[in-house]
Design an enzyme around this catalytic site. Structure first.
Site, PDB file in Angstrom:
ATOM      1  NE  ARG A   5      -2.346  -0.804   3.654  1.00  0.00           N
ATOM      2  CZ  ARG A   5      -2.047   0.258   4.384  1.00  0.00           C
ATOM      3  NH1 ARG A   5      -2.367   1.462   3.948  1.00  0.00           N
ATOM      4  NH2 ARG A   5      -1.434   0.133   5.539  1.00  0.00           N
TER       5      ARG A   5
ATOM      6  CE  LYS B 295      -6.145  -3.778   4.534  1.00  0.00           C
ATOM      7  NZ  LYS B 295      -6.823  -4.407   5.706  1.00  0.00           N
TER       8      LYS B 295
ATOM      9  CG  HIS C  46      -7.728  -3.713  10.431  1.00  0.00           C
ATOM     10  ND1 HIS C  46      -6.419  -3.378  10.662  1.00  0.00           N
ATOM     11  CD2 HIS C  46      -7.708  -4.521   9.344  1.00  0.00           C
ATOM     12  CE1 HIS C  46      -5.644  -3.937   9.756  1.00  0.00           C
ATOM     13  NE2 HIS C  46      -6.410  -4.640   8.944  1.00  0.00           N
TER      14      HIS C  46
ATOM     15  CB  SER D 264      -0.846  -5.737   7.370  1.00  0.00           C
ATOM     16  OG  SER D 264      -0.281  -6.689   6.521  1.00  0.00           O
TER      17      SER D 264
ATOM     18  CE  LYS E 228      -6.191  -8.076  10.476  1.00  0.00           C
ATOM     19  NZ  LYS E 228      -4.842  -7.757   9.990  1.00  0.00           N
ATOM     20  CB  THR E 229      -4.548 -13.961   7.905  1.00  0.00           C
ATOM     21  OG1 THR E 229      -5.090 -12.731   7.417  1.00  0.00           O
ATOM     22  CG2 THR E 229      -4.914 -15.082   6.946  1.00  0.00           C
TER      23      THR E 229
ATOM     24  CG  ASP F 271      -7.963  -7.572   6.863  1.00  0.00           C
ATOM     25  OD1 ASP F 271      -7.242  -7.428   7.873  1.00  0.00           O
ATOM     26  OD2 ASP F 271      -7.922  -6.791   5.899  1.00  0.00           O
TER      27      ASP F 271
ATOM     28  NE  ARG G   4      -0.292  -8.714   2.055  1.00  0.00           N
ATOM     29  CZ  ARG G   4      -0.902  -8.436   3.189  1.00  0.00           C
ATOM     30  NH1 ARG G   4      -1.955  -9.150   3.570  1.00  0.00           N
ATOM     31  NH2 ARG G   4      -0.483  -7.473   3.957  1.00  0.00           N
TER      32      ARG G   4
END
Length: 542
Positions: free
Chosen positions: A61, A202, A221, A239, A243-244, A258, A323
């Site tokens: 990003r 996003k 988030h 990120s 989390k994932t 997410d 990713r």
């Protein structure tokens, strides 16, 4: 499409000025999108069947290039500052005209679907791109419509993605060649100069974060999963904090990885898929994610053997931020509806590069408000352009780059829900232990999973706690799954004095950062934060 539906669809494109001379393909199935992407030379198939693409630069990003148009209600409601940078309507319009000219003779690929699994609150979204895999990305990540829903579809927000068209700082007046503009008044997102798929995702998340509080839904988030008894857990974090990985637990059912909303009656996924980091991915450590990456998935910037098409997940040759994108139903036993009940546990994930936070600690409601507003973590390599090693940072609500409204508004909504539903809240360090980055080592996934399991089954809450002398969080005294000294971060350092100095340094950073929220919180919330001047002594039982 029927003739009537086709006419309505064309009229909607004409209203945007995007009904050019090129063919328009709407909601093609994934297999056809993949075939077209291969034919157009956009990517190759890996040995596991996933489509492999390269984004070029940027490979993450570009938060400094994301702006919000200062127009309409947003002019009064948005929390303007370093994160939410205003953009003049005229600049947005000029760049939109530039995109229209660029797309006029090109084939367009369109995805129509939804952000939000809960029908009451979902937002109809349209993604328009000239790159086939960007449309596949949207199909994979967002909630896919039924044929009936598609027939009467009208977008509530539209994303125009022209990643190969670069802006010009000199000619266009942008900060760089990348422009990500959100126009709430016109219900448009415009992306120029970045092929990175995460900008699409996003941007839509940011839109939901602006719209949902108006409907008394807390946008979060976070990832979410559910136990066999229906107990829901939320995992907040930026990120790279886990989390994932941590929500993809074989013993629990994944709701989403997410972005979620918490309404008066449910927690629901904003998406229909997952977007996971894959650097150093292995089947041994993350079996669900590893096996979810197959035909119908996208891999961004991974290195593939040109002869065998085998994937080298350990390589960061192109970027650390490799990713994978895949539908949520690629995860075994996922909650395909994307909807669960109110959470029994909430976990704040902090990647602590100082190595001073406990691996897990319990938070009172006041502590939860303090740490939610603080949003401490370390940005890890690759998640943003220019980040090459862990960088301590504070990100309000564990997602400041995506929060258009004042953080105190989201924090108040979270505190209300935690109290009403008597939800347990925990702070989890997924960063370093035994010393800071470069000296200590990263917390193992197995250790973190074991501690989360003890919290989820209730045994950790019953084990007794002691307040940390500096951070005041409540540290469990015992957990049957790990040695007791693992729970005490000071005991893991070879030099306890160095630990004390580092802990106080981080505590001062917390205090300095929180000055921006002091006027908006109750005194007990302010008192729940770290004390940099506290004497380091054995803690009393809590």
């Amino acid at each position: 499409m029927t003739a009537a539906v086709d006419r309505e669809f064309r009229a909607q494109l004409e209203e945007l000025g995007l009904a050019g001379r090129g063919a328009v393909h709407r909601n093609l199935p994934p297999a056809e999108l993949i075939a077209r992407s291969l034919a157009r030379g956009e990517g190759i198939l890996a040995a596991n069947g996933a489509l492999v693409v390269k984004t070029g630069e940027p490979s993450g990003r570009s938060p400094q290039d994301r702006v919000i148009v200062d127009d309409g209600a947003a002019a009064e409601e948005v929390d303007w500052g370093d994160v939410n940078v205003p953009c003049a309507p005229a600049l947005f319009d000029r760049l939109l005209d530039k995109a229209r000219g660029y797309l006029h003779d090109r084939e367009l690929y369109v995805f129509d679907g939804f952000a939000g699994a809960e029908r009451t609150y979902r937002l109809p979204i349209r993604v328009i791109a000239d790159t086939t895999w960007h449309t596949l990305f949207a199909n994979t990540l967002f909630v896919r419509p039924t044929a009936i829903e598609l027939a009467g579809f009208a977008p509530g927000f539209t994303v125009v993605a022209c990643g190969a068209l670069r802006a010009s700082a000199d000619f266009d007046g942008t900060r760089s060649s990348v422009f990500v503009g959100i126009n709430f008044a016109r219900k448009l997102v415009l992306i120029l100069g970045s092929m990175y798929g995460g900008e699409i995702k996003k941007s839509v998340f940011t839109v939901m974060n602006y719209l949902m509080p108006r409907r008394d839904v807390l946008p979060m988030h976070c990832s979410a999963n559910m136990g066999d008894a229906g107990d829901v857990a939320l995992f907040f974090g930026l990120s790279g904090t886990g989390k994932t990985t941590l929500s993809a637990d074989p013993s629990r059912r994944l709701i989403g990885d997410d972005e979620h909303g918490w309404s008066d009656h449910s927690v629901f996924n904003f998406e229909g898929g997952c977007y996971a980091k894959t650097i150093r991915l292995s089947r041994e450590s993350e079996p669900q994610i590893h096996d979810a990456i197959r035909f119908g998935s996208i891999l961004e910037n991974v290195v593939v053997d040109p002869h065998t098409r085998a994937i080298d997940y350990d390589s960061d040759f192109l970027t650390e931020n490799t990713r994978a994108t895949y539908p949520v139903d690629h995860i075994p036993n996922a909650v395909v509806s994307g909807i669960g009940g109110h959470p029994r546990n909430v976990f704040f994930l902090a990647c602590d590069a100082f190595g001073v936070l406990p691996p897990i600690s319990r938070l009172t409601p006041e502590m939860a408000s303090y740490h939610f507003l603080s949003g401490f973590t370390s940005k890890v390599a690759g998640t943003e352009a220019g980040v090459t090693e862990p960088r301590p940072t504070f990100s309000a609500c564990f997602g400041a780059p995506f929060m258009p409204l004042p953080p105190s508004r989201y924090a108040a909504m979270l505190a209300e829900r935690l109290r009403w539903h008597e939800t347990d809240c925990w702070l989890v360090n997924t960063g370093w232990t035994g010393g800071p980055h470069g000296v200590g080592h990263r917390m193992s996934i197995d250790l973190t999973r074991a501690l989360l399991g003890a919290a989820l089954d209730g045994s950790l809450a019953a084990a007794g706690t002691a307040p940390h002398p500096v951070f005041r969080v409540l540290v469990p005294r015992h957990c049957s799954c790990v040695a007791d000294d693992v729970l005490d971060p000071r005991a893991t350092w070879a030099d306890p004095v160095a630990y004390d100095e580092s802990a106080r340094t981080l505590a001062r950073m917390f205090r300095e950062n929180f000055t921006r929220y002091e006027a908006a919180v109750a005194p007990e919330v302010l008192a729940a934060g770290p004390d940099p001047e506290a004497a380091v002594a054995p803690a009393a039982d809590a």
